[in-house]
Design an enzyme around this catalytic site. Structure first.
Site, mmCIF file in Angstrom:
data_model
loop_
_atom_site.group_PDB
_atom_site.id
_atom_site.type_symbol
_atom_site.label_atom_id
_atom_site.label_comp_id
_atom_site.label_asym_id
_atom_site.label_seq_id
_atom_site.Cartn_x
_atom_site.Cartn_y
_atom_site.Cartn_z
ATOM 1 N N LYS A 252 -5.111 12.275 -3.538
ATOM 2 C CA LYS A 252 -4.195 12.416 -4.672
ATOM 3 C C LYS A 252 -4.939 12.748 -5.967
ATOM 4 O O LYS A 252 -4.319 12.952 -7.007
ATOM 5 C CB LYS A 252 -3.368 11.143 -4.849
ATOM 6 C CG LYS A 252 -2.416 10.864 -3.671
ATOM 7 C CD LYS A 252 -1.571 9.636 -3.910
ATOM 8 C CE LYS A 252 -0.856 9.177 -2.652
ATOM 9 N NZ LYS A 252 0.179 10.104 -2.190
ATOM 10 N N GLN B 205 -1.001 6.318 -7.645
ATOM 11 C CA GLN B 205 -0.311 7.290 -8.495
ATOM 12 C C GLN B 205 -0.783 7.222 -9.951
ATOM 13 O O GLN B 205 -0.179 7.840 -10.831
ATOM 14 C CB GLN B 205 1.205 7.050 -8.431
ATOM 15 C CG GLN B 205 1.811 7.219 -7.057
ATOM 16 C CD GLN B 205 1.812 8.657 -6.569
ATOM 17 O OE1 GLN B 205 1.716 9.601 -7.353
ATOM 18 N NE2 GLN B 205 1.919 8.849 -5.260
ATOM 19 N N ASP C 272 -2.159 -1.319 -7.022
ATOM 20 C CA ASP C 272 -2.089 -0.072 -6.272
ATOM 21 C C ASP C 272 -2.123 1.065 -7.290
ATOM 22 O O ASP C 272 -1.148 1.311 -7.999
ATOM 23 C CB ASP C 272 -0.796 -0.045 -5.450
ATOM 24 C CG ASP C 272 -0.514 1.305 -4.806
ATOM 25 O OD1 ASP C 272 -1.308 2.247 -5.000
ATOM 26 O OD2 ASP C 272 0.521 1.424 -4.117
ATOM 27 N N CYS D 226 9.046 6.830 0.715
ATOM 28 C CA CYS D 226 8.416 5.592 1.200
ATOM 29 C C CYS D 226 8.643 4.446 0.213
ATOM 30 O O CYS D 226 7.757 3.618 -0.019
ATOM 31 C CB CYS D 226 6.933 5.782 1.465
ATOM 32 S SG CYS D 226 6.584 6.948 2.783
ATOM 33 N N HIS E 13 5.708 1.056 -3.140
ATOM 34 C CA HIS E 13 5.618 1.921 -1.965
ATOM 35 C C HIS E 13 5.580 1.016 -0.739
ATOM 36 O O HIS E 13 5.124 -0.122 -0.803
ATOM 37 C CB HIS E 13 4.331 2.741 -2.079
ATOM 38 C CG HIS E 13 4.155 3.802 -1.044
ATOM 39 N ND1 HIS E 13 3.746 3.523 0.234
ATOM 40 C CD2 HIS E 13 4.306 5.155 -1.111
ATOM 41 C CE1 HIS E 13 3.647 4.668 0.920
ATOM 42 N NE2 HIS E 13 3.990 5.668 0.127
#
Length: 407
Positions: free
Chosen positions: A227, A204, A201, A365, A124
């Site tokens: 999220k 997600q 990261d 993104c 991202h």
């Protein structure tokens, strides 16, 4: 939970009962943000009605109440990811701020001219741009792990990129554009063999996959609350104490100090050293309610449900002529990105919206991912714990209708 009762779960989310353009809402944009259960919404109302006050500052009753509730969240996050101690949990605005904090503060402490930073080809923008900015500032070099046509990282190439010049590796656990689940444990082990720390990261991943930071031995983990069914404006940076202690503060202001004179300031201890100013108190406190909700269902139950939906949706989409799925890694999470020959993704998204179906279109993104596959963007359907096979059927029917209009 004995049984994953999808009807009961859907009743927990008030917004799922509404209509869009006269059609029942089919919400498949969970990779952008998730809807909120009544349990979390009620926690927001309760905060403002019962305890609204600033935290970590006041001696009065409401301030103590808010402070205690805010720190409950820190403790619940610690337990949720199995961190060693609460002090390793930094409350931020979200994944983006968490990554920028590490790029800035770790960069100041450890990155110098000629050093190298490794990221992957599927990141991202939030895990690309901060490292580019650091490289420009420090005279360092950004290296990129390539990926294959299925959307999987080239681990041999990664091994070759690692060197004595590597100062940090920063990779996504799950690609927001492809759904690929990266082999982060292997990535971490290979980096640690050269004494290189790793930032993951998990924006997600955290809502779909059980994460144990001690078992992974990850050095930094970044994720967002919104999220995972919490309010927007709150996130987490987990960091190993030894690294956080060695890093300078990110911002100056209230709460991150012990003593201030015009001659010198002494910084606060962890985690407050990295938490300058008034935080998003409401979101921080209500984050705990979202964690409680996930725990009540069980992350493994959530994963099993979403994996079943992903397989079902993939099968349905592949049966539609002209649909090409972008990202067919062996290990995937709840994201399906696709293109249709001769049709712009935006046009599909607009027609689906008219049918009450919410998907995301564009580059998500992740422009370098689109460039890798030589496409302008994709249609992305991203799943959550409250989605159903009926949602998928309605989505596929809507897509079929859209293509009949556009082709």
């Amino acid at each position: 939970m004995e049984k994953f009762d999808i009807n009961k779960i859907r009743n927990d989310f008030p917004i799922l009962k509404r209509e869009v353009n006269g059609k029942p809402l089919v919400y498949l944009d969970n990779g952008a943000t998730t809807q909120k259960p009544k349990f979390v919404i009620d926690a927001i109302t309760n905060y403002y009605e019962e305890m609204n006050s600033n935290v970590h500052r006041g001696v009065h009753y409401l301030s103590q109440l808010s402070t205690d509730a805010f720190e409950v969240t820190r403790r619940k996050v610690q337990q949720f990811i199995n961190a060693k101690e609460e002090a390793e949990i930094i409350i931020t605005k979200g994944t983006t701020e968490s990554i920028n904090l590490v790029a800035s503060c770790f960069g100041k402490a450890f990155v110098h001219e000629g050093d190298e930073i490794i990221i992957s080809a599927m990141e991202h923008h939030s895990n690309i741009v901060p490292w580019q900015m650091l490289c420009e500032d420090r005279g360092a070099v950004l290296r990129v792990i390539p990926m294959n046509d299925k959307g999987e990282l080239d681990m041999k190439a990664y091994e070759e990129l690692l060197s004595d010049k590597t100062k940090i590796v920063a990779v996504a656990y799950v690609s927001n554009a492809l759904g690929t689940i990266n082999p982060v444990k292997q990535i971490i082990e290979m980096a640690h063999a050269r004494n290189v720390p790793v930032l993951v990261d998990a924006a997600q991943a955290i809502q779909h996959i059980a994460i144990d930071v001690q078992e992974l031995d990850v050095d930094f983990l970044a994720f967002s609350g919104h999220k995972m069914y919490a309010p927007t404006g709150v996130g987490v940076l987990y960091g190993k104490r030894v690294l956080l202690d060695a890093m300078p503060p990110y911002q100056g202001g209230g709460d991150m100090i012990k003593d201030v004179t015009f001659e010198k300031t002494t910084y606060n201890e962890l985690p407050f050293k990295f938490e300058a100013g008034t935080p998003n108190i409401e979101a921080g406190i209500c984050f705990a309610a979202a964690i409680d909700y996930i725990n009540s269902l069980g992350i493994e139950n959530i994963k099993a449900h979403e994996d079943e939906l992903l397989a079902y949706a993939t099968q349905k989409l592949k049966a539609i002529a002209g649909v090409r799925i972008i990202g067919e890694a062996e290990y995937k999470s709840s994201v399906i990105s696709f293109v249709v020959d001769g049709v712009h993704p935006y046009d599909i998204g607009v027609i689906l919206d008219k049918l009450g179906i919410a998907v995301r279109t564009g580059h998500h993104c992740a422009q370098p991912v689109m460039d890798r596959f030589n496409i302008p963007g994709t249609v992305r359907a991203s799943l959550a714990l409250y989605n159903t096979k009926e949602d998928i059927d309605n989505f596929v029917a809507g897509l079929t209708r859209a293509l009949n209009m556009l082709l």
